[in-house]
Design an enzyme around this catalytic site. Sequence first.
Site, mmCIF file in Angstrom:
data_model
loop_
_atom_site.group_PDB
_atom_site.id
_atom_site.type_symbol
_atom_site.label_atom_id
_atom_site.label_comp_id
_atom_site.label_asym_id
_atom_site.label_seq_id
_atom_site.Cartn_x
_atom_site.Cartn_y
_atom_site.Cartn_z
ATOM 1 N N ASN A 9 -106.646 -28.668 -56.995
ATOM 2 C CA ASN A 9 -107.217 -27.378 -56.583
ATOM 3 C C ASN A 9 -106.919 -27.203 -55.100
ATOM 4 O OD1 ASN A 9 -108.836 -25.227 -55.847
ATOM 5 N ND2 ASN A 9 -110.773 -26.369 -56.014
ATOM 6 N N TRP A 10 -106.011 -26.278 -54.811
ATOM 7 C CA TRP A 10 -105.568 -26.123 -53.419
ATOM 8 C C TRP A 10 -106.530 -25.299 -52.561
ATOM 9 C CZ3 TRP A 10 -99.552 -25.095 -53.983
ATOM 10 C CH2 TRP A 10 -98.931 -26.311 -54.310
ATOM 11 N N LYS A 11 -107.524 -24.682 -53.174
ATOM 12 C CA LYS A 11 -108.465 -23.843 -52.407
ATOM 13 C C LYS A 11 -107.673 -22.828 -51.563
ATOM 14 C CE LYS A 11 -111.621 -27.640 -52.674
ATOM 15 N NZ LYS A 11 -112.871 -28.223 -52.277
ATOM 16 N N HIS A 104 -116.177 -22.904 -59.810
ATOM 17 C CA HIS A 104 -116.118 -23.973 -58.796
ATOM 18 C C HIS A 104 -117.351 -23.872 -57.896
ATOM 19 C CE1 HIS A 104 -114.911 -26.173 -55.218
ATOM 20 N NE2 HIS A 104 -114.142 -26.870 -56.037
ATOM 21 N N GLU A 106 -117.743 -23.872 -54.850
ATOM 22 C CA GLU A 106 -117.629 -22.939 -53.713
ATOM 23 C C GLU A 106 -117.832 -21.502 -54.183
ATOM 24 O OE1 GLU A 106 -113.930 -24.664 -52.433
ATOM 25 O OE2 GLU A 106 -115.076 -26.464 -51.932
ATOM 26 N N GLU A 177 -118.262 -31.799 -61.001
ATOM 27 C CA GLU A 177 -118.036 -31.961 -59.565
ATOM 28 C C GLU A 177 -119.369 -31.943 -58.832
ATOM 29 O OE1 GLU A 177 -113.816 -30.806 -58.397
ATOM 30 O OE2 GLU A 177 -114.946 -28.961 -58.390
ATOM 31 N N GLY A 183 -115.255 -32.633 -50.741
ATOM 32 C CA GLY A 183 -114.760 -32.498 -49.371
ATOM 33 C C GLY A 183 -115.557 -33.298 -48.354
ATOM 34 N N SER A 223 -113.830 -35.697 -53.790
ATOM 35 C CA SER A 223 -113.251 -36.754 -52.951
ATOM 36 C C SER A 223 -112.441 -37.780 -53.743
ATOM 37 C CB SER A 223 -114.338 -37.437 -52.112
ATOM 38 O OG SER A 223 -114.931 -36.492 -51.234
ATOM 39 N N GLY A 244 -109.077 -31.947 -54.707
ATOM 40 C CA GLY A 244 -108.921 -30.951 -53.654
ATOM 41 C C GLY A 244 -107.968 -31.460 -52.581
ATOM 42 N N GLY A 245 -108.537 -31.958 -51.494
ATOM 43 C CA GLY A 245 -107.752 -32.382 -50.319
ATOM 44 C C GLY A 245 -106.539 -33.240 -50.638
HETATM 45 P P1 PGA Z 1 -112.096 -32.652 -52.753
HETATM 46 O O1 PGA Z 1 -112.333 -31.278 -53.570
HETATM 47 O O2 PGA Z 1 -111.217 -33.524 -53.611
HETATM 48 O O3 PGA Z 1 -111.421 -32.230 -51.476
HETATM 49 O O4 PGA Z 1 -113.431 -33.263 -52.545
HETATM 50 C C1 PGA Z 1 -112.516 -31.290 -54.967
HETATM 51 C C2 PGA Z 1 -112.750 -29.887 -55.477
HETATM 52 O O5 PGA Z 1 -113.417 -29.103 -54.786
HETATM 53 O O6 PGA Z 1 -112.288 -29.523 -56.575
#
Ligand code: PGA
Length: 261
Positions: A9-11, A104, A106, A177, A183, A223, A244-245
Amino acid sequence: MRKKFIAGNWKMFNAPAATTAFMSAFTASLADKADVAAALSDGKIAIALFPPFVSLQPAIKAKGNADIIIGAQNVHWEESGAFTGEVSVPMLKEIGCTHAIIGHSERRHIFRETNEELNKKIKAALKGNITPVFCVGELLSDREGENTFAVIKTQLVEGLKDLTAADFTDKVIIAYEPVWAIGTGKTASSEDAQEVCCFIRDEIKTLFGATAADKVLILYGGSVKPANAASILSQKDIDGVLVGGASLKPDSFIEITEAAL
Ligand code: PGA
């Protein structure tokens, strides 16, 4: 045997030029990894990337024939209309997207999306033949107050309302999640992640029956890094990861993919 589903997930990262550069580096390293290529062609693993809307078409173009799923990070429930800033299921289909992340954390916490809205999005996605990757997860305060299971249960019951057992044969993916792990560098322990993913599978069994529970893919996200991916992916009820990251760089994302083998 459920396949392993490795998703990035590149956000709000990777504009079109960066997306094209990522794809050419990523597909070149995939071509060098015979084990990953074999697992992909045998259907043992799937690799999916979720770029921002403007980078979807560049991603689809740049991946060429590589077996990589491209999905959106969000989608609206109506097919068209006066919804400024939104993108619909038919629009995603037209450019070759097959999946969409829905709910998600967010979207839930920054953009205040509710379970009822997410349910409409999931139903619209299924109707339009887009696979929803439905995210659930508790806040730190929920976990500390020992409300994790109650919160996840409500998200599942309300988010998946009106779905049928048939929707779970390869059509719905769930991602657990924990919000406090996203993050932050704080990963849930593999055992904690397994405990909640097992609870989710049991809930799917209660709501939609044993076959649905057996088939549904349940991912863990929060993470995930090359160093912890193998341990998370070895858990019985964890069928993949939503990263994500660590999905923003081709090398670390490839390493996570290899951890699935
Ligand atoms: P993260 O994000 O791996 O950077 O913690 C995961 C996500 O939000 O899907």
